[in-house]
Design a protein around this motif. Sequence first.
Motif, PDB file in Angstrom:
ATOM      1  N   GLY A  50       0.806  -1.216   0.000  1.00 43.17           N
ATOM      2  CA  GLY A  50       0.000   0.000   0.000  1.00 43.17           C
ATOM      3  C   GLY A  50       0.836   1.260   0.000  1.00 43.17           C
ATOM      4  O   GLY A  50       2.023   1.245   0.343  1.00 43.17           O
ATOM      5  N   TYR A  51       0.208   2.368  -0.403  1.00 40.78           N
ATOM      6  CA  TYR A  51       0.902   3.655  -0.400  1.00 40.78           C
ATOM      7  C   TYR A  51      -0.101   4.794  -0.342  1.00 40.78           C
ATOM      8  O   TYR A  51      -1.282   4.624  -0.673  1.00 40.78           O
ATOM      9  N   MET A  52       0.386   5.951   0.067  1.00 39.80           N
ATOM     10  CA  MET A  52      -0.342   7.210  -0.048  1.00 39.80           C
ATOM     11  C   MET A  52       0.633   8.237  -0.590  1.00 39.80           C
ATOM     12  O   MET A  52       1.641   8.527   0.050  1.00 39.80           O
ATOM     13  N   SER A  53       0.356   8.751  -1.767  1.00 41.00           N
ATOM     14  CA  SER A  53       1.223   9.743  -2.393  1.00 41.00           C
ATOM     15  C   SER A  53       0.549  11.105  -2.339  1.00 41.00           C
ATOM     16  O   SER A  53      -0.593  11.277  -2.786  1.00 41.00           O
ATOM     17  N   THR A  54       1.247  12.082  -1.777  1.00 40.75           N
ATOM     18  CA  THR A  54       0.703  13.444  -1.679  1.00 40.75           C
ATOM     19  C   THR A  54       1.433  14.407  -2.603  1.00 40.75           C
ATOM     20  O   THR A  54       1.201  15.608  -2.556  1.00 40.75           O
ATOM     21  N   ILE A  55       2.320  13.873  -3.438  1.00 40.48           N
ATOM     22  CA  ILE A  55       3.044  14.703  -4.394  1.00 40.48           C
ATOM     23  C   ILE A  55       2.239  14.747  -5.686  1.00 40.48           C
ATOM     24  O   ILE A  55       1.934  13.713  -6.285  1.00 40.48           O
ATOM     25  N   GLY A  56       1.873  15.956  -6.112  1.00 35.29           N
ATOM     26  CA  GLY A  56       0.984  16.084  -7.261  1.00 35.29           C
ATOM     27  C   GLY A  56      -0.431  15.727  -6.837  1.00 35.29           C
ATOM     28  O   GLY A  56      -0.895  16.111  -5.757  1.00 35.29           O
ATOM     29  N   ASP A  57      -1.130  14.982  -7.656  1.00 33.05           N
ATOM     30  CA  ASP A  57      -2.473  14.536  -7.292  1.00 33.05           C
ATOM     31  C   ASP A  57      -2.376  13.481  -6.200  1.00 33.05           C
ATOM     32  O   ASP A  57      -1.618  12.526  -6.311  1.00 33.05           O
ATOM     33  N   ARG A  58      -3.172  13.669  -5.154  1.00 28.82           N
ATOM     34  CA  ARG A  58      -3.166  12.728  -4.028  1.00 28.82           C
ATOM     35  C   ARG A  58      -3.687  11.366  -4.491  1.00 28.82           C
ATOM     36  O   ARG A  58      -4.770  11.270  -5.063  1.00 28.82           O
ATOM     37  N   LYS A  59      -2.910  10.314  -4.223  1.00 28.09           N
ATOM     38  CA  LYS A  59      -3.300   8.968  -4.622  1.00 28.09           C
ATOM     39  C   LYS A  59      -3.089   7.999  -3.467  1.00 28.09           C
ATOM     40  O   LYS A  59      -2.076   8.055  -2.766  1.00 28.09           O
ATOM     41  N   ILE A  60      -4.076   7.123  -3.289  1.00 30.90           N
ATOM     42  CA  ILE A  60      -4.013   6.117  -2.228  1.00 30.90           C
ATOM     43  C   ILE A  60      -4.276   4.749  -2.840  1.00 30.90           C
ATOM     44  O   ILE A  60      -5.220   4.564  -3.615  1.00 30.90           O
ATOM     45  N   ARG A  61      -3.432   3.796  -2.519  1.00 30.21           N
ATOM     46  CA  ARG A  61      -3.669   2.402  -2.885  1.00 30.21           C
ATOM     47  C   ARG A  61      -3.512   1.584  -1.623  1.00 30.21           C
ATOM     48  O   ARG A  61      -2.438   1.518  -1.033  1.00 30.21           O
ATOM     49  N   ARG A  62      -4.593   0.946  -1.193  1.00 30.47           N
ATOM     50  CA  ARG A  62      -4.551   0.168   0.042  1.00 30.47           C
ATOM     51  C   ARG A  62      -3.741  -1.105  -0.154  1.00 30.47           C
ATOM     52  O   ARG A  62      -3.608  -1.625  -1.257  1.00 30.47           O
ATOM     53  N   SER A  63      -3.231  -1.612   0.955  1.00 31.93           N
ATOM     54  CA  SER A  63      -2.460  -2.851   0.924  1.00 31.93           C
ATOM     55  C   SER A  63      -3.330  -4.006   0.443  1.00 31.93           C
ATOM     56  O   SER A  63      -4.538  -4.037   0.692  1.00 31.93           O
ATOM     57  N   SER A  64      -2.695  -4.964  -0.215  1.00 30.86           N
ATOM     58  CA  SER A  64      -3.419  -6.170  -0.628  1.00 30.86           C
ATOM     59  C   SER A  64      -3.430  -7.218   0.477  1.00 30.86           C
ATOM     60  O   SER A  64      -4.058  -8.268   0.331  1.00 30.86           O
ATOM     61  N   PHE A  65      -2.742  -6.937   1.581  1.00 33.85           N
ATOM     62  CA  PHE A  65      -2.755  -7.877   2.705  1.00 33.85           C
ATOM     63  C   PHE A  65      -2.802  -7.114   4.015  1.00 33.85           C
ATOM     64  O   PHE A  65      -2.365  -5.975   4.112  1.00 33.85           O
ATOM     65  N   TYR A  66      -3.365  -7.762   5.024  1.00 33.92           N
ATOM     66  CA  TYR A  66      -3.594  -7.127   6.316  1.00 33.92           C
ATOM     67  C   TYR A  66      -3.110  -8.027   7.446  1.00 33.92           C
ATOM     68  O   TYR A  66      -3.263  -9.252   7.388  1.00 33.92           O
ATOM     69  N   LEU A  67      -2.541  -7.416   8.463  1.00 28.82           N
ATOM     70  CA  LEU A  67      -2.023  -8.136   9.625  1.00 28.82           C
ATOM     71  C   LEU A  67      -2.693  -7.639  10.893  1.00 28.82           C
ATOM     72  O   LEU A  67      -3.173  -6.506  10.970  1.00 28.82           O
ATOM     73  N   THR A  68      -2.720  -8.499  11.893  1.00 24.93           N
ATOM     74  CA  THR A  68      -3.118  -8.080  13.230  1.00 24.93           C
ATOM     75  C   THR A  68      -1.867  -7.885  14.080  1.00 24.93           C
ATOM     76  O   THR A  68      -0.767  -8.296  13.696  1.00 24.93           O
ATOM     77  N   ASP A  69      -2.033  -7.267  15.235  1.00 29.38           N
ATOM     78  CA  ASP A  69      -0.959  -7.270  16.222  1.00 29.38           C
ATOM     79  C   ASP A  69      -0.680  -8.713  16.641  1.00 29.38           C
ATOM     80  O   ASP A  69      -1.583  -9.556  16.640  1.00 29.38           O
ATOM     81  N   ALA A  70       0.563  -8.999  16.979  1.00 28.04           N
ATOM     82  CA  ALA A  70       0.900 -10.290  17.581  1.00 28.04           C
ATOM     83  C   ALA A  70       0.799 -10.117  19.096  1.00 28.04           C
ATOM     84  O   ALA A  70       1.614  -9.413  19.698  1.00 28.04           O
ATOM     85  N   ILE A  71      -0.210 -10.720  19.700  1.00 25.65           N
ATOM     86  CA  ILE A  71      -0.525 -10.491  21.110  1.00 25.65           C
ATOM     87  C   ILE A  71      -0.245 -11.756  21.916  1.00 25.65           C
ATOM     88  O   ILE A  71      -0.636 -12.863  21.518  1.00 25.65           O
ATOM     89  N   SER A  72       0.407 -11.582  23.043  1.00 27.13           N
ATOM     90  CA  SER A  72       0.735 -12.709  23.915  1.00 27.13           C
ATOM     91  C   SER A  72      -0.532 -13.360  24.457  1.00 27.13           C
ATOM     92  O   SER A  72      -1.550 -12.697  24.693  1.00 27.13           O
ATOM     93  N   PHE A  73      -0.466 -14.676  24.664  1.00 31.42           N
ATOM     94  CA  PHE A  73      -1.591 -15.385  25.258  1.00 31.42           C
ATOM     95  C   PHE A  73      -1.648 -15.190  26.769  1.00 31.42           C
ATOM     96  O   PHE A  73      -2.691 -15.406  27.385  1.00 31.42           O
ATOM     97  N   TYR A  74      -0.519 -14.808  27.361  1.00 32.78           N
ATOM     98  CA  TYR A  74      -0.440 -14.740  28.816  1.00 32.78           C
ATOM     99  C   TYR A  74      -0.203 -13.299  29.283  1.00 32.78           C
ATOM    100  O   TYR A  74       0.483 -12.527  28.597  1.00 32.78           O
ATOM    101  N   PRO A  75      -0.732 -12.926  30.434  1.00 30.75           N
ATOM    102  CA  PRO A  75      -0.500 -11.577  30.959  1.00 30.75           C
ATOM    103  C   PRO A  75       0.986 -11.289  31.129  1.00 30.75           C
ATOM    104  O   PRO A  75       1.780 -12.193  31.416  1.00 30.75           O
ATOM    105  N   PHE A  76       1.347 -10.039  30.944  1.00 31.37           N
ATOM    106  CA  PHE A  76       2.743  -9.627  30.989  1.00 31.37           C
ATOM    107  C   PHE A  76       3.284  -9.676  32.413  1.00 31.37           C
ATOM    108  O   PHE A  76       2.669  -9.184  33.357  1.00 31.37           O
TER     109      PHE A  76
END
Length: 297
Positions: free
Chosen positions: A88-114
């Motif tokens: 993905g990208y967001m270009s603000t140089i010239g005409d503003r253009k946005i292309r969203r990522s083709s893949f998405y991630l979640t946070d990697a969260i521990s199963f146990y309290p810190f």
Amino acid sequence: MKNKALTLTVVASMTSNYGEGLGNVGSVQKVYKNGKAYAIRSRESMKNAIMVQSGLYDDLKVEQDGKVDQKAVSKDINVANNRALEGGYMSTIGDRKIRRSSFYLTDAISFYPFVNETRFHNNLYLAQTFAKENGINIQEKAANAGLMPYQYEYDKSLKRYSITIDLDKVGIDENYDTKAEKGERAYRVKALLNAIKNLSMVVRGNMDNAEPIFVVGGIGDKKTHYFENVVHIEANKLKIEEDLKAKLKEGYRAALLKGYNFENENEIEAELNAGSVDEFFANLSKEVDEYYESIEN
């Protein structure tokens, strides 16, 4: 076979990344749920590591809009011919253009309290060397010798994260009406898979092996983190619930890295028909090739 996504939920033993420091103290990033703190590796950190290790950032080009760095984008540099823009990208140089990522991630969260494990360090050898070369008494003038003690919280724990790749958007840039060839699109997906399979990160000068010890998912109709809510660990056992088994029956697979990472490894193999991690990613890579071969370019 059109309109498909590749979705994975991964369990890995990995360190956390760090948030804002206070003086010489480094603090692990955390989220708070049900009155407890859980260490995390943020989705931004995960995405950057996967993009770098997949090689998709090898052709990254950067430009500035004022003092702001951003990915270089133009008619000649777009998603179809520049792998670094796949995230993905967001270009603000010239005409503003946005292309969203083709893949998405979640946070990697521990199963146990810190649980806070603080590590203490210093640069004593460097300071001693500097003091000796410059005739400084390090006992009396430690600051002049550059002696600097520091400390940081440490966490390495079992964490869960998910990634979902929209196979129909990989290699396509609608801003410039361009599309990569099918072979290139398949290559990018397989490069991401290879990075996940062999994921490692350098944290505070230490190499961190973040390879999957359990992974579930595959290619299907669900363009979401389909297994995120059914992968849980309790008392060092992977919980095998009916909903997890039901989702697997929709054409998905599970894999396990055997090594006594879970106390119920035999149950995981039997109940989820879990194969090896190597076989899982090898088969998935073949399915990616077959998917792109089956569609019109």
